[in-house]
Design a protein around this motif. Structure first.
Motif, PDB file in Angstrom:
ATOM      1  N   SER A  37       0.829  -1.209   0.000  1.00  0.00           N
ATOM      2  CA  SER A  37       0.000   0.000   0.000  1.00  0.00           C
ATOM      3  C   SER A  37       0.862   1.256   0.000  1.00  0.00           C
ATOM      4  N   SER A  38       1.944   1.241   0.757  1.00  0.00           N
ATOM      5  CA  SER A  38       2.821   2.413   0.813  1.00  0.00           C
ATOM      6  C   SER A  38       3.449   2.707  -0.539  1.00  0.00           C
ATOM      7  N   LEU A  39       3.833   1.656  -1.256  1.00  0.00           N
ATOM      8  CA  LEU A  39       4.398   1.859  -2.593  1.00  0.00           C
ATOM      9  C   LEU A  39       3.367   2.465  -3.528  1.00  0.00           C
ATOM     10  N   LEU A  40       2.140   1.979  -3.474  1.00  0.00           N
ATOM     11  CA  LEU A  40       1.084   2.526  -4.319  1.00  0.00           C
ATOM     12  C   LEU A  40       0.813   3.990  -3.974  1.00  0.00           C
ATOM     13  N   MET A  41       0.804   4.314  -2.687  1.00  0.00           N
ATOM     14  CA  MET A  41       0.609   5.707  -2.283  1.00  0.00           C
ATOM     15  C   MET A  41       1.766   6.578  -2.780  1.00  0.00           C
ATOM     16  N   TYR A  42       2.971   6.063  -2.672  1.00  0.00           N
ATOM     17  CA  TYR A  42       4.132   6.828  -3.114  1.00  0.00           C
ATOM     18  C   TYR A  42       4.070   7.131  -4.601  1.00  0.00           C
ATOM     19  N   ARG A  43       3.773   6.108  -5.403  1.00  0.00           N
ATOM     20  CA  ARG A  43       3.785   6.306  -6.855  1.00  0.00           C
ATOM     21  C   ARG A  43       2.621   7.162  -7.340  1.00  0.00           C
ATOM     22  N   PHE A  44       1.472   6.990  -6.741  1.00  0.00           N
ATOM     23  CA  PHE A  44       0.269   7.594  -7.324  1.00  0.00           C
ATOM     24  C   PHE A  44      -0.255   8.804  -6.565  1.00  0.00           C
ATOM     25  N   GLU A  45       0.454   9.212  -5.514  1.00  0.00           N
ATOM     26  CA  GLU A  45       0.066  10.417  -4.789  1.00  0.00           C
ATOM     27  C   GLU A  45       1.209  11.427  -4.733  1.00  0.00           C
ATOM     28  N   GLY A  46       1.960  11.501  -5.829  1.00  0.00           N
ATOM     29  CA  GLY A  46       2.914  12.592  -5.988  1.00  0.00           C
ATOM     30  C   GLY A  46       4.322  12.345  -5.511  1.00  0.00           C
ATOM     31  N   PHE A  47       4.715  11.080  -5.313  1.00  0.00           N
ATOM     32  CA  PHE A  47       6.083  10.749  -4.946  1.00  0.00           C
ATOM     33  C   PHE A  47       6.549  11.556  -3.725  1.00  0.00           C
ATOM     34  N   GLN A  48       5.728  11.536  -2.706  1.00  0.00           N
ATOM     35  CA  GLN A  48       6.029  12.295  -1.496  1.00  0.00           C
ATOM     36  C   GLN A  48       7.007  11.530  -0.601  1.00  0.00           C
ATOM     37  N   ASP A  49       7.906  12.285   0.022  1.00  0.00           N
ATOM     38  CA  ASP A  49       8.904  11.673   0.890  1.00  0.00           C
ATOM     39  C   ASP A  49       8.275  10.917   2.046  1.00  0.00           C
ATOM     40  N   VAL A  50       7.134  11.398   2.536  1.00  0.00           N
ATOM     41  CA  VAL A  50       6.499  10.737   3.672  1.00  0.00           C
ATOM     42  C   VAL A  50       6.095   9.308   3.320  1.00  0.00           C
ATOM     43  N   HIS A  51       5.658   9.110   2.074  1.00  0.00           N
ATOM     44  CA  HIS A  51       5.272   7.762   1.655  1.00  0.00           C
ATOM     45  C   HIS A  51       6.497   6.893   1.375  1.00  0.00           C
ATOM     46  N   ALA A  52       7.555   7.495   0.862  1.00  0.00           N
ATOM     47  CA  ALA A  52       8.803   6.739   0.666  1.00  0.00           C
ATOM     48  C   ALA A  52       9.353   6.275   2.008  1.00  0.00           C
ATOM     49  N   GLY A  53       9.306   7.159   2.997  1.00  0.00           N
ATOM     50  CA  GLY A  53       9.773   6.789   4.326  1.00  0.00           C
ATOM     51  C   GLY A  53       8.913   5.714   4.964  1.00  0.00           C
ATOM     52  N   ARG A  54       7.613   5.819   4.726  1.00  0.00           N
ATOM     53  CA  ARG A  54       6.708   4.815   5.283  1.00  0.00           C
ATOM     54  C   ARG A  54       6.957   3.451   4.661  1.00  0.00           C
ATOM     55  N   LEU A  55       7.258   3.423   3.361  1.00  0.00           N
ATOM     56  CA  LEU A  55       7.579   2.167   2.693  1.00  0.00           C
ATOM     57  C   LEU A  55       8.785   1.507   3.351  1.00  0.00           C
ATOM     58  N   GLU A  56       9.829   2.282   3.606  1.00  0.00           N
ATOM     59  CA  GLU A  56      11.021   1.704   4.238  1.00  0.00           C
ATOM     60  C   GLU A  56      10.720   1.222   5.651  1.00  0.00           C
TER      61      GLU A  56
END
Length: 238
Positions: free
Chosen positions: A38-57
């Motif tokens: 889910s975090s990867l999908l949010m990162y890719r499709f909601e503007g490549f935000q750092d918060v989602h990249a961090g959440r993925l990790e």
């Protein structure tokens, strides 16, 4: 010692308490695999935000910790976890345009997730998936419908495990489990569920299209936020 390590790694990420560890390490691994997707999908499709990249990790770290805490994790399961992790990280590195995503990437990612979930479930002696795992798996399906198309479930497992099920089977399952939930966190969890349930029930998986049952727009941001709060409450209630 390994179980203590899992506590130390995961408490800062999720605000867990000691009571959170009623779920088995393999169940936690299934939950974090869904969350990472889910975090990867949010990162890719909601503007490549750092918060989602961090959440993925963070999700990937929690997934690795859960596997490390389980002495029964097989070499095959660890390889499947590594394959899923590599796919998720690759997805974050593709370009920012829709055409930059390989046409078969979403299919490969969903397959890698299903394979890992199925294997972890089997290694855990096919214990029934807890509410939080079923909810996070439904969230992945919802985000797929909202962003990339239909999520392909393991239909051959429809009568066996949650991995072969969509909202038509999983929502009644969650309903039943919530009715039996007791404890100090039960009221808060049960109060959050109706809103989330309505959104997930609107997914319209019976249709091959990408239109909700109500024909209202998908609401992935809201569903993602609500399901993570819902599952975190459940972890605290265990």
């Amino acid at each position: 010692m390994i179980r203590r390590l899992l506590v130390l790694l995961c408490l800062p990420l999720l605000g867990w308490t000691a009571e959170s560890l009623a779920a088995t390490p393999l169940q936690l691994a299934q939950l974090h695999a869904c969350r990472a997707t889910s975090s990867l999908l949010m990162y890719r499709f909601e503007g490549f935000q750092d918060v989602h990249a961090g959440r993925l990790e963070q999700d990937l770290a929690a997934l690795a910790a859960a596997l490390q805490a389980n002495p029964q994790s097989s070499d095959a399961l660890r390889q499947q976890q590594q394959a899923l992790t590599e796919l998720l990280r690759a997805g974050s590195r593709f370009g920012h345009h829709e055409d930059d995503l390989p046409w078969n990437y979403a299919t490969e990612l969903s397959e890698a997730l299903r394979v890992f979930l199925s294997s972890a479930h089997q290694l855990d002696n096919n214990q029934a998936a807890p509410i939080e795992v079923e909810a996070e798996y439904l969230a992945v399906q919802y985000l797929y419908r909202a962003y990339v198309g239909l999520f392909e479930i393991s239909r051959e497992q429809q009568q066996l495990t949650y991995v072969g099920q969509d909202e038509r089977q999983l929502l009644p399952s969650i309903d039943g489990q919530l009715q039996r939930l007791a404890g100090k966190h039960a009221t808060a969890v049960q109060a959050r569920w109706p809103f989330l349930r309505n959104a997930l029930a609107d997914m319209n998986s019976a249709s091959g299209g990408t239109v909700t049952l109500s024909h209202r727009p998908f609401a992935p941001l809201i569903v993602d936020r609500q399901v993570r709060q819902f599952s975190s409450q459940l972890l605290a209630a265990d």
